[in-house]
Write a protein that holds these residues in place. Structure first.
Motif, PDB file in Angstrom:
ATOM      1  N   ALA A  18       0.865  -1.173   0.000  1.00  0.00           N
ATOM      2  CA  ALA A  18       0.000   0.000   0.000  1.00  0.00           C
ATOM      3  C   ALA A  18       0.904   1.225   0.000  1.00  0.00           C
ATOM      4  CB  ALA A  18      -0.892  -0.005   1.231  1.00  0.00           C
ATOM      5  N   PHE A  19       0.551   2.257  -0.762  1.00  0.00           N
ATOM      6  CA  PHE A  19       1.521   3.329  -0.996  1.00  0.00           C
ATOM      7  C   PHE A  19       1.860   4.143   0.248  1.00  0.00           C
ATOM      8  CE2 PHE A  19      -2.384   5.641  -2.444  1.00  0.00           C
ATOM      9  CZ  PHE A  19      -2.285   6.819  -1.706  1.00  0.00           C
ATOM     10  N   PHE A  20       1.076   4.009   1.326  1.00  0.00           N
ATOM     11  CA  PHE A  20       1.439   4.744   2.541  1.00  0.00           C
ATOM     12  C   PHE A  20       2.806   4.317   3.059  1.00  0.00           C
ATOM     13  CE2 PHE A  20      -0.267   0.944   4.668  1.00  0.00           C
ATOM     14  CZ  PHE A  20       0.643   0.760   5.695  1.00  0.00           C
ATOM     15  N   ALA A  21       3.192   3.059   2.781  1.00  0.00           N
ATOM     16  CA  ALA A  21       4.444   2.524   3.304  1.00  0.00           C
ATOM     17  C   ALA A  21       5.674   3.058   2.584  1.00  0.00           C
ATOM     18  CB  ALA A  21       4.434   0.996   3.217  1.00  0.00           C
ATOM     19  N   LEU A  22       5.472   3.794   1.508  1.00  0.00           N
ATOM     20  CA  LEU A  22       6.595   4.245   0.695  1.00  0.00           C
ATOM     21  C   LEU A  22       7.053   5.666   1.005  1.00  0.00           C
ATOM     22  CD1 LEU A  22       5.341   2.787  -2.705  1.00  0.00           C
ATOM     23  CD2 LEU A  22       7.106   1.832  -1.198  1.00  0.00           C
ATOM     24  N   THR A  23       6.315   6.353   1.849  1.00  0.00           N
ATOM     25  CA  THR A  23       6.681   7.736   2.185  1.00  0.00           C
ATOM     26  C   THR A  23       6.553   7.975   3.681  1.00  0.00           C
ATOM     27  OG1 THR A  23       4.404   8.479   1.805  1.00  0.00           O
ATOM     28  CG2 THR A  23       5.946   8.661  -0.047  1.00  0.00           C
ATOM     29  N   LYS A  24       7.146   9.071   4.125  1.00  0.00           N
ATOM     30  CA  LYS A  24       7.011   9.527   5.501  1.00  0.00           C
ATOM     31  C   LYS A  24       7.233  11.035   5.504  1.00  0.00           C
ATOM     32  CE  LYS A  24      11.875   8.939   6.874  1.00  0.00           C
ATOM     33  NZ  LYS A  24      12.780   8.313   7.865  1.00  0.00           N
ATOM     34  N   VAL A  25       7.071  11.652   6.650  1.00  0.00           N
ATOM     35  CA  VAL A  25       7.299  13.092   6.768  1.00  0.00           C
ATOM     36  C   VAL A  25       8.591  13.337   7.542  1.00  0.00           C
ATOM     37  CG1 VAL A  25       6.441  15.260   7.723  1.00  0.00           C
ATOM     38  CG2 VAL A  25       4.845  13.637   6.663  1.00  0.00           C
ATOM     39  N   ARG A  26       9.441  14.182   6.954  1.00  0.00           N
ATOM     40  CA  ARG A  26      10.675  14.581   7.642  1.00  0.00           C
ATOM     41  C   ARG A  26      10.852  16.079   7.457  1.00  0.00           C
ATOM     42  NH1 ARG A  26      15.352  11.501   5.355  1.00  0.00           N
ATOM     43  NH2 ARG A  26      15.310  13.132   3.759  1.00  0.00           N
ATOM     44  N   ASP A  27      10.974  16.783   8.553  1.00  0.00           N
ATOM     45  CA  ASP A  27      11.120  18.245   8.519  1.00  0.00           C
ATOM     46  C   ASP A  27       9.993  18.908   7.727  1.00  0.00           C
ATOM     47  OD1 ASP A  27      13.515  18.006   9.959  1.00  0.00           O
ATOM     48  OD2 ASP A  27      14.687  17.802   8.123  1.00  0.00           O
ATOM     49  N   GLY A  28       8.778  18.368   7.900  1.00  0.00           N
ATOM     50  CA  GLY A  28       7.609  18.966   7.260  1.00  0.00           C
ATOM     51  C   GLY A  28       7.443  18.648   5.794  1.00  0.00           C
ATOM     52  N   LYS A  29       8.292  17.761   5.257  1.00  0.00           N
ATOM     53  CA  LYS A  29       8.199  17.405   3.840  1.00  0.00           C
ATOM     54  C   LYS A  29       7.998  15.904   3.671  1.00  0.00           C
ATOM     55  CE  LYS A  29      11.077  21.225   2.125  1.00  0.00           C
ATOM     56  NZ  LYS A  29      12.275  21.582   1.314  1.00  0.00           N
ATOM     57  N   ILE A  30       7.319  15.532   2.596  1.00  0.00           N
ATOM     58  CA  ILE A  30       7.098  14.123   2.286  1.00  0.00           C
ATOM     59  C   ILE A  30       8.331  13.579   1.562  1.00  0.00           C
ATOM     60  CG2 ILE A  30       5.632  12.472   1.082  1.00  0.00           C
ATOM     61  CD1 ILE A  30       3.358  14.522   1.288  1.00  0.00           C
ATOM     62  N   VAL A  31       8.890  12.500   2.098  1.00  0.00           N
ATOM     63  CA  VAL A  31      10.117  11.919   1.546  1.00  0.00           C
ATOM     64  C   VAL A  31       9.977  10.397   1.483  1.00  0.00           C
ATOM     65  CG1 VAL A  31      11.555  13.808   2.433  1.00  0.00           C
ATOM     66  CG2 VAL A  31      11.177  11.764   3.832  1.00  0.00           C
ATOM     67  N   PRO A  32      10.862   9.716   0.747  1.00  0.00           N
ATOM     68  CA  PRO A  32      10.818   8.255   0.693  1.00  0.00           C
ATOM     69  C   PRO A  32      11.021   7.624   2.068  1.00  0.00           C
ATOM     70  CG  PRO A  32      12.135   9.113  -1.105  1.00  0.00           C
ATOM     71  CD  PRO A  32      11.844  10.269  -0.194  1.00  0.00           C
ATOM     72  N   SER A  33      10.357   6.519   2.291  1.00  0.00           N
ATOM     73  CA  SER A  33      10.449   5.804   3.566  1.00  0.00           C
ATOM     74  C   SER A  33      11.634   4.844   3.577  1.00  0.00           C
ATOM     75  CB  SER A  33       9.177   5.008   3.805  1.00  0.00           C
ATOM     76  OG  SER A  33       9.096   3.934   2.857  1.00  0.00           O
ATOM     77  N   GLU A  34      11.897   4.269   4.730  1.00  0.00           N
ATOM     78  CA  GLU A  34      12.950   3.266   4.860  1.00  0.00           C
ATOM     79  C   GLU A  34      12.662   2.054   3.970  1.00  0.00           C
ATOM     80  OE1 GLU A  34      12.817   5.745   8.551  1.00  0.00           O
ATOM     81  OE2 GLU A  34      11.331   4.622   7.370  1.00  0.00           O
ATOM     82  N   TYR A  35      11.387   1.681   3.890  1.00  0.00           N
ATOM     83  CA  TYR A  35      10.984   0.543   3.046  1.00  0.00           C
ATOM     84  C   TYR A  35      11.339   0.823   1.586  1.00  0.00           C
ATOM     85  CZ  TYR A  35       7.818  -2.938   0.921  1.00  0.00           C
ATOM     86  OH  TYR A  35       7.284  -3.973   0.193  1.00  0.00           O
ATOM     87  N   ALA A  36      10.994   2.007   1.108  1.00  0.00           N
ATOM     88  CA  ALA A  36      11.264   2.367  -0.283  1.00  0.00           C
ATOM     89  C   ALA A  36      12.770   2.369  -0.563  1.00  0.00           C
ATOM     90  CB  ALA A  36      10.666   3.737  -0.593  1.00  0.00           C
ATOM     91  N   ILE A  37      13.521   2.900   0.367  1.00  0.00           N
ATOM     92  CA  ILE A  37      14.977   2.969   0.201  1.00  0.00           C
ATOM     93  C   ILE A  37      15.576   1.566   0.169  1.00  0.00           C
ATOM     94  CG2 ILE A  37      17.123   3.708   1.314  1.00  0.00           C
ATOM     95  CD1 ILE A  37      15.502   6.153   2.370  1.00  0.00           C
ATOM     96  N   ALA A  38      15.066   0.676   1.040  1.00  0.00           N
ATOM     97  CA  ALA A  38      15.578  -0.693   1.100  1.00  0.00           C
ATOM     98  C   ALA A  38      15.278  -1.453  -0.191  1.00  0.00           C
ATOM     99  CB  ALA A  38      14.976  -1.423   2.298  1.00  0.00           C
ATOM    100  N   ALA A  39      14.089  -1.254  -0.744  1.00  0.00           N
ATOM    101  CA  ALA A  39      13.738  -1.930  -2.001  1.00  0.00           C
ATOM    102  C   ALA A  39      14.654  -1.472  -3.133  1.00  0.00           C
ATOM    103  CB  ALA A  39      12.277  -1.656  -2.343  1.00  0.00           C
ATOM    104  N   LYS A  40      14.880  -0.183  -3.188  1.00  0.00           N
ATOM    105  CA  LYS A  40      15.746   0.359  -4.232  1.00  0.00           C
ATOM    106  C   LYS A  40      17.167  -0.178  -4.096  1.00  0.00           C
ATOM    107  CE  LYS A  40      17.099   4.732  -6.400  1.00  0.00           C
ATOM    108  NZ  LYS A  40      16.933   6.220  -6.367  1.00  0.00           N
ATOM    109  N   LYS A  41      17.633  -0.257  -2.873  1.00  0.00           N
ATOM    110  CA  LYS A  41      18.987  -0.756  -2.625  1.00  0.00           C
ATOM    111  C   LYS A  41      19.111  -2.218  -3.054  1.00  0.00           C
ATOM    112  CE  LYS A  41      22.516  -1.106   1.002  1.00  0.00           C
ATOM    113  NZ  LYS A  41      22.820  -0.847   2.439  1.00  0.00           N
ATOM    114  N   ALA A  42      18.030  -2.990  -2.874  1.00  0.00           N
ATOM    115  CA  ALA A  42      18.036  -4.403  -3.252  1.00  0.00           C
ATOM    116  C   ALA A  42      17.728  -4.597  -4.740  1.00  0.00           C
ATOM    117  CB  ALA A  42      17.017  -5.162  -2.409  1.00  0.00           C
ATOM    118  N   LYS A  43      17.534  -3.494  -5.465  1.00  0.00           N
ATOM    119  CA  LYS A  43      17.223  -3.510  -6.890  1.00  0.00           C
ATOM    120  C   LYS A  43      15.901  -4.220  -7.182  1.00  0.00           C
ATOM    121  CE  LYS A  43      22.057  -3.140  -8.321  1.00  0.00           C
ATOM    122  NZ  LYS A  43      23.160  -3.716  -9.119  1.00  0.00           N
ATOM    123  N   ILE A  44      14.947  -4.001  -6.282  1.00  0.00           N
ATOM    124  CA  ILE A  44      13.591  -4.512  -6.453  1.00  0.00           C
ATOM    125  C   ILE A  44      12.697  -3.354  -6.880  1.00  0.00           C
ATOM    126  CG2 ILE A  44      11.588  -5.500  -5.286  1.00  0.00           C
ATOM    127  CD1 ILE A  44      13.454  -7.033  -3.482  1.00  0.00           C
TER     128      ILE A  44
END
Length: 411
Positions: free
Chosen positions: A317-343
């Motif tokens: 579900a797309f909520f898991a791919l973003t989070k808020v940091r310093d008032g801005k929407i940014v990629p989440s840890e899950y999204a970063i991990a998938a990208k790192k694993a080339k998924i």
């Protein structure tokens, strides 16, 4: 003379059919020449956005051209306004530019594959309760609300045959659990949808869906629904179920590159990777582990292992791919991990939350502090595309995503 006229008419009809097949059959290029129409909703959302560069960019694309895009995955067709998984819903999705159309695949009592979001949702998505002879076959026949207890009912595709399934009408998914009559129970369409196009939606078998989408030259994303009956079902195993779904595409001569098989069950994904590798390399693991904090952490940590096992696409579900940091929407840890694993990532499901000024509910739960109007949908989508780098997104109203995809050249 009558025979001559009849023969001429038959020849004329056959020729016309051949022309239609040539123009709209397996020719993907012709299919993409369709006059894509996005309607008024994208414009409403853009005008509702906060001022800024993204709003100006989207405003600059107001006159199109709008094109079919494989970035746009039609979730159940176009169920924001049409009964899901019906011919009418799929047709609307096609008109709105979806390049990939979904059929959630369930099985009937006679082990035939049909398109339904869940094996046991006929009581909320069809008129089965209005057909006494079929309603009597439901796993749990209708019991009206009484004494403060909600109504009870459970009707499954596995309760009836494919022929009986095809006799039903699709309706908007919903129910009034406080209903004391069948009519009252069936009158439960969510507040942000409409019954305007729900007079009698045409239900689809899996084979009919394949023929329809193939005829349009578009692509497929069938989801093997998790059974709600004990498997094996009358000797029908989970493995045979998974294989039957793939066999349908092979029987119709569909190139595996046009198919994204999906499942929430990892075992199904691994089965396809091992036994149908040409289809398995595009298998989409629908990741519901993210629904809990512990599951989210485990899912994030599991990316290297999933990649090692051959999983190439995940879809949370797309909520898991973003989070808020310093008032801005940014990629989440899950999204970063998938990208790192080339998924690669396919997200779900856009246009399924009602009004965002109410908080956005499930799909916006991680960014709700910075959500306050419907136009923020495009702000979130922009982060998913430009920063997370998603491959595509399921949407209940393809036009909304088509507008963005055409504006940014997403093919």
């Amino acid at each position: 003379m009558l025979n001559l006229l009849t023969s001429a008419l038959l020849l004329s009809t056959a020729s016309a059919a051949a022309v239609v097949r040539k123009d709209y059959g397996h020719d993907s290029e012709n299919s993409r020449k369709i006059n894509v129409q996005v309607g008024v909703r994208p414009y409403y959302l853009v005008e509702d956005m906060d001022e800024g560069s993204l709003k100006r960019k989207l405003q600059s694309c107001s006159e199109g051209p709008f094109k079919v895009s494989d970035f746009v995955f039609a979730h159940r067709g176009a169920p924001l306004q049409f009964p899901e998984h019906t011919h009418e819903s799929y047709s609307a999705a096609r008109r709105m530019g979806a390049g990939v159309i979904e059929c959630d695949v369930a099985f009937t009592k006679d082990k035939q594959l049909v398109c339904r979001h869940a094996q046991c949702d006929l009581h909320t998505t069809t008129n089965i309760l209005a057909k006494p002879e079929l309603a009597a076959k439901c796993t749990t026949p209708f019991k009206p609300a009484s004494g403060g207890k909600p109504a009870e009912v459970k009707c499954c595709t596995s309760d009836i045959t494919q022929a009986e399934f095809k006799s039903l009408c699709g309706k908007m998914d919903g129910a009034n659990v406080n209903g004391t009559t069948v009519a009252a129970y069936m009158d439960g369409t969510p507040y942000f949808r409409t019954d305007l196009y729900a007079t009698c939606g045409t239900l689809m078998t899996h084979n009919e869906y394949i023929e329809l989408v193939d005829g349009w030259g578009l692509k497929f994303t069938p989801e093997l629904k998790t059974p709600e009956v004990k498997m094996p079902f009358n000797g029908y195993t989970q493995e045979q179920y998974a294989q039957d779904m793939i066999n349908a595409y092979k029987k119709h001569g569909i190139d595996p590159s046009r198919v994204w098989p999906q499942s929430f069950l990892p075992a199904d994904i691994f089965y396809w990777i091992k036994n149908e590798p040409k289809f398995g390399k595009q298998a989409v693991y629908l990741d519901e582990r993210v629904d809990t904090l512990e599951g989210y952490a485990n899912a994030t940590a599991s990316m290297p292992e999933l990649a090692k096992k051959g999983v190439k696409i995940v879809a949370p579900a797309f909520f898991a791919l973003t989070k808020v940091r310093d008032g801005k929407i940014v990629p989440s840890e899950y999204a970063i991990a998938a990208k790192k694993a080339k998924i690669e990532i396919v997200a779900w499901s856009f246009e399924r939350s009602g009004w965002l000024n109410k908080g956005g509910e499930y799909y916006y739960q991680y960014v709700s502090p910075v959500i306050n109007n419907d136009g923020d949908m495009y702000t979130v989508l922009d982060v998913l595309v430009q920063q997370v780098g998603i491959k595509g997104i399921f949407t209940d109203w393809p036009a909304t995503v088509t507008y963005y995809a055409s504006c940014f050249g997403l093919k």
